[in-house]
Write a protein that holds these residues in place. Structure first.
Motif, PDB file in Angstrom:
ATOM      1  N   LEU A  91      -7.054 -17.818  12.162  1.00 55.91           N
ATOM      2  CA  LEU A  91      -6.148 -17.014  11.353  1.00 55.91           C
ATOM      3  C   LEU A  91      -6.445 -15.520  11.420  1.00 55.91           C
ATOM      4  O   LEU A  91      -5.637 -14.711  10.960  1.00 55.91           O
ATOM      5  CB  LEU A  91      -6.221 -17.471   9.890  1.00 55.91           C
ATOM      6  N   GLY A  92      -7.608 -15.162  11.958  1.00 56.87           N
ATOM      7  CA  GLY A  92      -8.010 -13.769  11.912  1.00 56.87           C
ATOM      8  C   GLY A  92      -8.381 -13.332  10.515  1.00 56.87           C
ATOM      9  O   GLY A  92      -8.204 -12.161  10.134  1.00 56.87           O
ATOM     10  N   ALA A  93      -8.894 -14.259   9.723  1.00 57.71           N
ATOM     11  CA  ALA A  93      -9.274 -13.978   8.334  1.00 57.71           C
ATOM     12  C   ALA A  93     -10.772 -13.711   8.249  1.00 57.71           C
ATOM     13  O   ALA A  93     -11.557 -14.301   8.984  1.00 57.71           O
ATOM     14  CB  ALA A  93      -8.911 -15.149   7.438  1.00 57.71           C
ATOM     15  N   ARG A  94     -11.159 -12.855   7.329  1.00 61.95           N
ATOM     16  CA  ARG A  94     -12.578 -12.567   7.138  1.00 61.95           C
ATOM     17  C   ARG A  94     -13.297 -13.765   6.513  1.00 61.95           C
ATOM     18  O   ARG A  94     -14.415 -14.111   6.909  1.00 61.95           O
ATOM     19  CB  ARG A  94     -12.749 -11.327   6.268  1.00 61.95           C
ATOM     20  N   HIS A  95     -12.652 -14.402   5.547  1.00 60.93           N
ATOM     21  CA  HIS A  95     -13.251 -15.554   4.870  1.00 60.93           C
ATOM     22  C   HIS A  95     -12.228 -16.689   4.789  1.00 60.93           C
ATOM     23  O   HIS A  95     -11.057 -16.456   4.471  1.00 60.93           O
ATOM     24  CB  HIS A  95     -13.683 -15.196   3.441  1.00 60.93           C
ATOM     25  N   ALA A  96     -12.670 -17.898   5.055  1.00 63.97           N
ATOM     26  CA  ALA A  96     -11.864 -19.106   4.860  1.00 63.97           C
ATOM     27  C   ALA A  96     -12.728 -20.118   4.124  1.00 63.97           C
ATOM     28  O   ALA A  96     -13.856 -20.388   4.541  1.00 63.97           O
ATOM     29  CB  ALA A  96     -11.392 -19.670   6.194  1.00 63.97           C
ATOM     30  N   ILE A  97     -12.199 -20.669   3.050  1.00 64.85           N
ATOM     31  CA  ILE A  97     -12.965 -21.542   2.167  1.00 64.85           C
ATOM     32  C   ILE A  97     -12.207 -22.857   2.016  1.00 64.85           C
ATOM     33  O   ILE A  97     -11.095 -22.887   1.471  1.00 64.85           O
ATOM     34  CB  ILE A  97     -13.168 -20.871   0.792  1.00 64.85           C
ATOM     35  N   GLY A  98     -12.789 -23.949   2.484  1.00 67.30           N
ATOM     36  CA  GLY A  98     -12.154 -25.252   2.396  1.00 67.30           C
ATOM     37  C   GLY A  98     -12.151 -25.775   0.973  1.00 67.30           C
ATOM     38  O   GLY A  98     -13.166 -25.698   0.269  1.00 67.30           O
ATOM     39  N   VAL A  99     -11.007 -26.319   0.563  1.00 68.44           N
ATOM     40  CA  VAL A  99     -10.867 -26.830  -0.799  1.00 68.44           C
ATOM     41  C   VAL A  99     -10.182 -28.198  -0.784  1.00 68.44           C
ATOM     42  O   VAL A  99      -9.770 -28.695   0.254  1.00 68.44           O
ATOM     43  CB  VAL A  99     -10.092 -25.847  -1.704  1.00 68.44           C
ATOM     44  N   SER A 100     -10.060 -28.774  -1.966  1.00 71.96           N
ATOM     45  CA  SER A 100      -9.655 -30.167  -2.110  1.00 71.96           C
ATOM     46  C   SER A 100      -8.165 -30.421  -1.943  1.00 71.96           C
ATOM     47  O   SER A 100      -7.764 -31.561  -1.716  1.00 71.96           O
ATOM     48  CB  SER A 100     -10.129 -30.684  -3.481  1.00 71.96           C
ATOM     49  N   SER A 101      -7.328 -29.401  -2.059  1.00 70.59           N
ATOM     50  CA  SER A 101      -5.893 -29.564  -1.861  1.00 70.59           C
ATOM     51  C   SER A 101      -5.243 -28.195  -1.844  1.00 70.59           C
ATOM     52  O   SER A 101      -5.863 -27.191  -2.232  1.00 70.59           O
ATOM     53  CB  SER A 101      -5.259 -30.415  -2.978  1.00 70.59           C
ATOM     54  N   GLY A 102      -3.975 -28.153  -1.441  1.00 72.44           N
ATOM     55  CA  GLY A 102      -3.241 -26.902  -1.520  1.00 72.44           C
ATOM     56  C   GLY A 102      -3.034 -26.455  -2.952  1.00 72.44           C
ATOM     57  O   GLY A 102      -3.069 -25.258  -3.255  1.00 72.44           O
ATOM     58  N   THR A 103      -2.831 -27.417  -3.844  1.00 68.83           N
ATOM     59  CA  THR A 103      -2.703 -27.087  -5.266  1.00 68.83           C
ATOM     60  C   THR A 103      -3.985 -26.459  -5.796  1.00 68.83           C
ATOM     61  O   THR A 103      -3.952 -25.442  -6.500  1.00 68.83           O
ATOM     62  CB  THR A 103      -2.369 -28.359  -6.069  1.00 68.83           C
ATOM     63  N   ASP A 104      -5.122 -27.048  -5.445  1.00 67.66           N
ATOM     64  CA  ASP A 104      -6.397 -26.492  -5.900  1.00 67.66           C
ATOM     65  C   ASP A 104      -6.685 -25.148  -5.253  1.00 67.66           C
ATOM     66  O   ASP A 104      -7.394 -24.315  -5.844  1.00 67.66           O
ATOM     67  CB  ASP A 104      -7.531 -27.475  -5.629  1.00 67.66           C
ATOM     68  N   ALA A 105      -6.149 -24.910  -4.074  1.00 69.70           N
ATOM     69  CA  ALA A 105      -6.283 -23.588  -3.458  1.00 69.70           C
ATOM     70  C   ALA A 105      -5.619 -22.533  -4.350  1.00 69.70           C
ATOM     71  O   ALA A 105      -6.196 -21.464  -4.619  1.00 69.70           O
ATOM     72  CB  ALA A 105      -5.671 -23.585  -2.066  1.00 69.70           C
ATOM     73  N   LEU A 106      -4.410 -22.821  -4.819  1.00 66.22           N
ATOM     74  CA  LEU A 106      -3.714 -21.891  -5.705  1.00 66.22           C
ATOM     75  C   LEU A 106      -4.463 -21.728  -7.024  1.00 66.22           C
ATOM     76  O   LEU A 106      -4.632 -20.609  -7.525  1.00 66.22           O
ATOM     77  CB  LEU A 106      -2.300 -22.397  -5.981  1.00 66.22           C
ATOM     78  N   LEU A 107      -4.910 -22.842  -7.576  1.00 61.83           N
ATOM     79  CA  LEU A 107      -5.622 -22.800  -8.848  1.00 61.83           C
ATOM     80  C   LEU A 107      -6.904 -21.985  -8.725  1.00 61.83           C
ATOM     81  O   LEU A 107      -7.219 -21.144  -9.589  1.00 61.83           O
ATOM     82  CB  LEU A 107      -5.931 -24.226  -9.301  1.00 61.83           C
ATOM     83  N   LEU A 108      -7.628 -22.199  -7.645  1.00 65.06           N
ATOM     84  CA  LEU A 108      -8.883 -21.480  -7.431  1.00 65.06           C
ATOM     85  C   LEU A 108      -8.631 -19.988  -7.245  1.00 65.06           C
ATOM     86  O   LEU A 108      -9.375 -19.152  -7.777  1.00 65.06           O
ATOM     87  CB  LEU A 108      -9.610 -22.071  -6.222  1.00 65.06           C
ATOM     88  N   ALA A 109      -7.593 -19.637  -6.503  1.00 68.35           N
ATOM     89  CA  ALA A 109      -7.273 -18.222  -6.313  1.00 68.35           C
ATOM     90  C   ALA A 109      -6.942 -17.550  -7.645  1.00 68.35           C
ATOM     91  O   ALA A 109      -7.411 -16.440  -7.938  1.00 68.35           O
ATOM     92  CB  ALA A 109      -6.112 -18.082  -5.335  1.00 68.35           C
ATOM     93  N   LEU A 110      -6.141 -18.218  -8.466  1.00 70.19           N
ATOM     94  CA  LEU A 110      -5.806 -17.669  -9.787  1.00 70.19           C
ATOM     95  C   LEU A 110      -7.058 -17.505 -10.649  1.00 70.19           C
ATOM     96  O   LEU A 110      -7.227 -16.479 -11.334  1.00 70.19           O
ATOM     97  CB  LEU A 110      -4.803 -18.585 -10.478  1.00 70.19           C
TER      98      LEU A 110
END
Length: 402
Positions: free
Chosen positions: A52-71
Motif C-alpha cells: 500500500l505504500g503505508a508507513r504503518h499497517a496493523i492487522g486487526v480482527s475485522s473491518g468493523t474493528d478496524a473502524l472502531l480501533l481508529a475511532l
C-alpha cells in the motif's frame, strides 16, 4: 445459455487454486504453534504496508474493528460528532454510535456513490471531530475536497476503505491519505480472507503506537493498562493465509476491471442504457444525458483506480410501475440462477436504530437505496457466465413493461 448458473460470488475457484500454498501456510502455523500475534502477523503487516505504500499497517480482527480501533485511537467518544455517508455498510455508522459519539449522516454523490463534499460542509459544527469517507464499491471518494474541509476545520479523517484494498486516488493508495485507513478482509473482498479479519494503516508514528496498544486491551507492557482498549488482534493463521493471497490481489482486481469493461461496453450499447459521465469528484453535474434512462451503468472516474469490489447498476424508478424496476430485475436474474444483491436497501438516516437522531433527509442516498443492484463481477467469472448475465439483462430490458 439458459442452463448456465452465475453466482454473485464463487470463492472456491480462487482459493482452491492456491490450495497447496494455503495448506503449507496452515501446516507452518500448526507446527510452530504461535497462534496469537508473532512472526506471521508481523510478516503480513510488513508486506501489506509495502504493497500500500503505508508507513504503518496493523492487522486487526475485522473491518468493523478496524473502524472502531481508529475511532478509539483518535479519542472519539461522547459529545463528539463524526460525519459519514448515509449510504454504506452498517459498520461505518455503527462503530461511531458504539463509542457514544453521534454519527451525522451526509448525502452521497449520485454518480460515484461516495460522500458529497457539499453535503459534508453543511453539517460541520463545533462538535464535529472527524469525517469518515467511505470508498464505496472500490472507488475513491473526493479526497481532495474532503481533506481540505478537514484542514480548514481541524478535523480528523478516517478512510473506510473496507471495499477498496489496492484502489488509488491520483496515484496514491487509499488508506494512506487520512489519519487512518481501515480495510476488511471479509471473504468477499478483493483480498478476501478465511473468516473475519482487517487492517488499519496510518502515516503517524504516535497514532500507530497508540493503536497497537489499544489492539491488546490497552496494555503496555502486558497486564499494565494505560488505556482501555479491546481484543482487536488478527489471528496468526488468518495473517499467514492472507500473506499467500496478497501477491495475487492486483491480478484479482485486474480481472474484475476486465469484467466491468465488458459490461460497460455491451450493456452500454443497449437502448435506454447510459454511462454516467459527470462527477469530477463530486462537482457532479448532470446525472444522465437522457431524459428517462432505463439502466445506468457505474463508471470509473479518471483520477481513480477503481478495483470494482462491486459492479452496481441503477434502475431509475418509473411512474406508475407496480414494483421498483430494481426489484424486478433482481427477481428476473434470480429466477434464471444469476446472483444479484442490493447494497444497500435502507440508508442510515432511515434505520430504526438511529431514529433517536435528528436526521436530515439525504435525498440521493434514498434514491440510491431504491435503484441500485449489484451483479456478478468476481475475478473468476467465466466468459460464458459473463455473457449469460448480459443476455439476461438484455432480455429483461426488451421484455420489461416500462
Amino acid at each position: 445459455m439458459a442452463d448456465i448458473k452465475v453466482p454473485l460470488l464463487d470463492l472456491n475457484e480462487q482459493n482452491h487454486s492456491l490450495a497447496a500454498e494455503l495448506t503449507a501456510a496452515f501446516e507452518r502455523v500448526l507446527g510452530h504453534g504461535q497462534f496469537i500475534l508473532g512472526q506471521e502477523v508481523s510478516a503480513f503487516e510488513e508486506a501489506a504496508a509495502k504493497e500500500l505504500g503505508a508507513r504503518h499497517a496493523i492487522g486487526v480482527s475485522s473491518g468493523t474493528d478496524a473502524l472502531l480501533l481508529a475511532l478509539m485511537a483518535l479519542d472519539i467518544g461522547p459529545g463528539d460528532e463524526v460525519i459519514c455517508p448515509s449510504f454504506s455498510f452498517f459498520a461505518s455508522a455503527g462503530t461511531i454510535a458504539r463509542l457514544g459519539a453521534k454519527p451525522v449522516f451526509a448525502d452521497i454523490c449520485p454518480v460515484c456513490f461516495n460522500l458529497d463534499p457539499e453535503s459534508v460542509a453543511t453539517l460541520i459544527t463545533p462538535r464535529t471531530k472527524a469525517i469518515m469517507p467511505v470508498h464505496l464499491f472500490g472507488q475513491a471518494a473526493a479526497m481532495e475536497s474532503l481533506l481540505a474541509l478537514a484542514r480548514d476545520h481541524n478535523l480528523r479523517v478516517i478512510e473506510d476503505a473496507a471495499q477498496a484494498f489496492g484502489a488509488a486516488y491520483r496515484g496514491k493508495a487509499l488508506g494512506t491519505l487520512g489519519d487512518f485507513g481501515c480495510f476488511s478482509f471479509f471473504p468477499s473482498k478483493n483480498l478476501g480472507g478465511f473468516g473475519d479479519s482487517g487492517l488499519i494503516t496510518t502515516e503517524d508514528d504516535a497514532l500507530a503506537h497508540r493503536a497497537r496498544i489499544l489492539r491488546v486491551h490497552g496494555a503496555e507492557p502486558k497486564y499494565y493498562h494505560s488505556l482501555i482498549g479491546g481484543n482487536f488482534r488478527i489471528d496468526a493463521l488468518q495473517a499467514a493465509l492472507l500473506a499467500v493471497k496478497l501477491p495475487h490481489h492486483r491480478q484479482y482486481s485486474h480481472a474484475r476491471a476486465t469484467n466491468a469493461a465488458e459490461y460497460n461496453e455491451k450493456l452500454g450499447a443497449l437502448p435506454g442504457v447510459i454511462k454516467e459521465r459527470s462527477c469530477e469528484l463530486c462537482n457532479t453535474g448532470p446525472v444522465s444525458n437522457q431524459e428517462a434512462p432505463r439502466l445506468i451503468l457505474p463508471q470509473a472516474l479518471p483520477e481513480n483506480t477503481h478495483i470494482w469490489n462491486q459492479y452496481t447498476v441503477r434502475l431509475p424508478a418509473q411512474p406508475g410501475a407496480n414494483e421498483l424496476p430494481r426489484d424486478a430485475l433482481k427477481r428476473w436474474l434470480n429466477e434464471r440462477d444469476i446472483g444479484a444483491e442490493i447494497y444497500y436497501p435502507v440508508p442510515f438516516h432511515q434505520q430504526a436504530c438511529f431514529a433517536y437522531l435528528d436526521n436530515a433527509p439525504c435525498i440521493e442516498s434514498e434514491r440510491a437505496a431504491r435503484e441500485v443492484l449489484s451483479i456478478p463481477i468476481y475475478p473468476e467469472l467465466a466468459v460464458d457466465q459473463r455473457e449469460r448475465v448480459i443476455e439476461a439483462i438484455t432480455e429483461f430490458l426488451e421484455d420489461a413493461g416500462y
